[in-house]
Design a protein around this motif. Structure first.
Motif, PDB file in Angstrom:
ATOM      1  N   GLY A 159       0.816  -1.213   0.000  1.00 47.52           N
ATOM      2  CA  GLY A 159       0.000   0.000   0.000  1.00 47.52           C
ATOM      3  C   GLY A 159       0.849   1.262   0.000  1.00 47.52           C
ATOM      4  N   LEU A 218       2.403   1.836  -3.340  1.00 41.66           N
ATOM      5  CA  LEU A 218       1.461   2.329  -4.358  1.00 41.66           C
ATOM      6  C   LEU A 218       1.023   3.771  -4.089  1.00 41.66           C
ATOM      7  N   VAL A 219       0.731   4.083  -2.820  1.00 41.37           N
ATOM      8  CA  VAL A 219       0.267   5.437  -2.481  1.00 41.37           C
ATOM      9  C   VAL A 219       1.366   6.468  -2.733  1.00 41.37           C
ATOM     10  N   GLY A 244       0.743   5.397  -7.541  1.00 41.86           N
ATOM     11  CA  GLY A 244      -0.573   6.000  -7.280  1.00 41.86           C
ATOM     12  C   GLY A 244      -0.511   7.521  -7.230  1.00 41.86           C
ATOM     13  N   CYS A 265      -0.794   9.780  -5.094  1.00 43.52           N
ATOM     14  CA  CYS A 265      -1.909  10.457  -4.419  1.00 43.52           C
ATOM     15  C   CYS A 265      -1.502  11.860  -3.983  1.00 43.52           C
ATOM     16  N   THR A 279      -8.476   3.488 -10.156  1.00 44.48           N
ATOM     17  CA  THR A 279      -8.678   2.650  -8.963  1.00 44.48           C
ATOM     18  C   THR A 279      -9.776   1.605  -9.123  1.00 44.48           C
ATOM     19  N   ASP A 329      -4.422  -4.880  -3.855  1.00 44.91           N
ATOM     20  CA  ASP A 329      -3.733  -3.584  -3.900  1.00 44.91           C
ATOM     21  C   ASP A 329      -4.534  -2.500  -3.176  1.00 44.91           C
ATOM     22  N   LEU A 330      -5.857  -2.503  -3.366  1.00 43.09           N
ATOM     23  CA  LEU A 330      -6.681  -1.485  -2.698  1.00 43.09           C
ATOM     24  C   LEU A 330      -6.669  -1.688  -1.185  1.00 43.09           C
ATOM     25  N   MET A 361      -3.466  -0.251   0.080  1.00 43.98           N
ATOM     26  CA  MET A 361      -3.503   1.211   0.133  1.00 43.98           C
ATOM     27  C   MET A 361      -4.310   1.699   1.339  1.00 43.98           C
ATOM     28  N   SER A 362      -5.457   1.070   1.584  1.00 42.75           N
ATOM     29  CA  SER A 362      -6.280   1.559   2.694  1.00 42.75           C
ATOM     30  C   SER A 362      -5.608   1.240   4.026  1.00 42.75           C
ATOM     31  N   TYR A 378      -2.447   1.175   4.563  1.00 41.66           N
ATOM     32  CA  TYR A 378      -1.385   2.177   4.737  1.00 41.66           C
ATOM     33  C   TYR A 378      -1.982   3.539   5.121  1.00 41.66           C
ATOM     34  N   LEU A 379      -3.019   3.969   4.378  1.00 45.86           N
ATOM     35  CA  LEU A 379      -3.597   5.296   4.630  1.00 45.86           C
ATOM     36  C   LEU A 379      -4.097   5.416   6.067  1.00 45.86           C
TER      37      LEU A 379
END
Lengths: 425, 152
Positions: free
Chosen positions: A180, A183-184, A188, A190, A269, A276-277, A280-281, A283-284
């Motif tokens: 995550g 990717l973030v 990604g 972001c 997304t 992968d999602l 990311m969540s 990690y966020l």
């Protein structure tokens, strides 16, 4: 003669052999991997002009010093990147330097892409070389005026703001979190919208180690909300699965995607794997907020707002809301999630910067199309129906309403956003 | 499979959760008195009642309705407000082309349910979301006042 023809035969065999080797080396599965990574990086959203051919560039990007146009990244040898070797490609992506040596503007998120691994660069290169259709379309010059259009200072910029390290996994965290974070922070990108930028247009932080990373920023008239753990304005009240649902479908029980986030959902997304999602969540959710800069944690209470609807003459904002908004978003501000976005408690409504709220009322929202299916209820535009004062009254009504108790918006702020072109995305 | 109570009758409807109520009413149940106008809750032609409150059925996903009672133009005449509104509408010959009028009547009935004797401000607020291309607004306002008087 015989010797020569023999040599020629040998040469031909070698060429044929290496050619077939080359063909062997490029497997369709690898190109597919690159295609997926290009989707994660959402290359198409910026490198495609409105109604233009995919990846052929030409989308204007508004910077504080003038518009720049995204470039052709199809494998056309003359106008695209057809002549790029893999190392040229890697240099453009991770260092912001084109094949001819000129520096790219950091609107291209190369400080984020610097984190991308060599393996992923390889797959991406294969996709852009062999999986994308070449399009002959010359690049458009930027509108940045002299002398700001000199690009050599970007080398100095890079010395200050470009971290050349690829992503290093944190051994204390699990593989899901590290995936995550990779990717973030990386493909990604972001932070390109959600991290505040400094005077030199640099992102004020490229990892969670910075307190500014993903804490919200306003670009092209849209406020990209805070993605840290703040209770009111960030993702504090969102669970990990709320984030996954949002990225996969464009909406969840708290909010719906709008404005410039819509193409991110549609082109990127929604097509990402659940693994992968989830990464990311995960990690966020570990990025700590700043306690909403002292605001009290929001608690839903519609009573004072519902009372305003009983005396519309005294409450112009409530009257407008009743006429134009309540049919979908409800008097109680709860909408019908996930189809019609809730407004009460929605972090995008509680954002201290009302730019997005104003913009979405004036310009509506592009069509969300997760998994290729158009979402049934789209936000219409009201720029021709409501004047600046009315929009300001509506925005203020929502900022105060349902126990939000935020600062009011005035007509001047609306006028400013009305003048900006609706996002070209 | 959703269960909907429409005009006092329970219907089992095989439709996705996000389908707008208007589609179900017109295309599945076959009650075509409710009209499609804009599809984005800006014209009022599709107005129905949910537990007596006016709602735009074109933007109402059926998943949001639950066991609430839906009333359409076909059955609103069975309520006292509906009866007096429909009579006033005929007496004053409110309608012109008529396309928006089932929505106008549903909004007017909902208004009388909340304010049996509405003033001009309340009429304006309740009826502002119903657009009439023929411009029958003055007669609509007059008819609402007549209905309020006669219903009292």
């Amino acid at each position: 003669m015989k010797i020569t023809s023999g040599l020629m035969n040998i040469c031909a065999t070698i060429i044929a052999f290496s050619f077939s080797l080359n063909v062997f080396a490029i497997s369709p599965a690898d190109i597919k991997k690159g295609e997926y990574l290009a989707r994660v990086g959402d290359c198409v959203s910026c490198h495609t002009a409105p109604h233009g051919k995919d990846f052929a560039g030409g989308l204007p990007m508004l910077t504080p010093v003038g518009a720049i146009y995204t470039t052709n990244i199809t494998p056309d040898p003359e106008t695209g990147i057809g002549k790029y070797t893999e190392s040229d490609f890697a240099k453009a992506l991770r260092r912001g330097v084109a094949k001819d040596g000129h520096h790219l503007y950091p609107a291209m998120p190369y400080p984020s892409y610097a984190k991308v691994s060599d393996t992923d660069i390889h797959y991406l290169y294969l996709y852009f070389k062999h999986g994308v259709k070449p399009v002959r379309q010359a690049n458009k010059a930027s509108e940045i005026p002299w002398p700001l259009n000199y690009r050599f200072p970007l080398a100095i910029w890079n010395a200050f703001f470009l971290d050349k390290e690829t992503y290093k996994p944190d051994p204390d965290k699990d593989a899901n979190w590290n995936r995550g974070a990779y990717l973030v922070q990386g493909l990604g990108h972001c932070g390109a919208c959600h991290t505040p930028r400094g005077l030199a247009f640099q992102e004020k932080g490229l990892t969670h180690e910075s307190g500014k990373f993903l804490s919200g920023e306003t670009l092209e008239g849209w406020s990209a909300t805070n993605l840290r753990d703040d209770h009111n304005t960030g993702l504090g009240r969102w669970s990990e699965s709320d984030i996954v649902v949002y990225l996969k479908s464009g909406a969840n029980q708290h909010s719906s995607a709008f404005g410039t986030m819509t193409p991110v959902i549609n082109n990127s997304t929604e097509g990402m794997t659940l693994e992968d999602l989830t990464g990311m969540s995960s990690y966020l959710k570990t990025i700590k907020g700043s306690d909403d800069k002292g605001q009290k944690p929001y608690k839903y209470d519609p009573s004072a707002t519902l009372a305003q609807f009983k005396e519309p003459a005294k409450h112009p904002g409530a009257k407008l809301y009743q006429q134009y908004c309540a049919a979908c978003h409800s008097q109680n501000g709860q909408g019908v999630a996930p189809y019609l976005s809730p407004l009460a408690g929605n972090p995008a409504v509680m954002d201290p910067d009302p730019s997005s709220l104003i913009n979405v009322i004036l310009n509506g929202s592009p069509q969300l199309k997760p998994q290729g299916v158009a979402a049934p209820y789209n936000m219409p535009k009201f720029r021709h129906i409501l004047n600046d004062t009315e929009v300001a009254q509506l925005v203020t009504f929502m900022q105060k309403g349902w126990n939000h108790n935020l600062d009011a918006t005035d007509a001047k702020q609306v006028a400013k956003i009305r003048k900006m072109p609706p996002s070209a995305h | 499979m959703a269960t909907l109570n429409i005009n006092g009758t329970t219907h089992q409807v095989d439709a996705p959760d996000d389908m707008p109520l208007l589609w179900v009413i017109r295309d599945i149940i076959g009650l075509t008195g409710t009209k499609f106008g804009c599809g984005i809750a800006q014209c009022g032609a599709c107005t129905v009642h949910i537990d007596g409150q006016a709602a735009r059925s074109c933007v109402l996903p059926i998943s949001a309705i639950g066991d609430k009672k839906i009333t359409t133009i076909e059955a609103v005449g069975e309520t006292s407000a509906g009866k007096s509104i429909q009579k006033a509408w005929l007496d004053l010959e409110v309608m012109q082309c008529g396309y928006c009028q089932s929505g106008q009547i549903m909004s007017a009935c909902s208004l009388l349910g909340q304010h049996p004797h509405p003033n001009d401000e309340q009429i304006d607020t309740a009826m502002a979301g119903n657009i009439c291309r023929c411009g029958t607004y003055p007669r609509i306002r007059a008819a609402i006042k007549v209905a309020a008087k006669e219903g009292a």
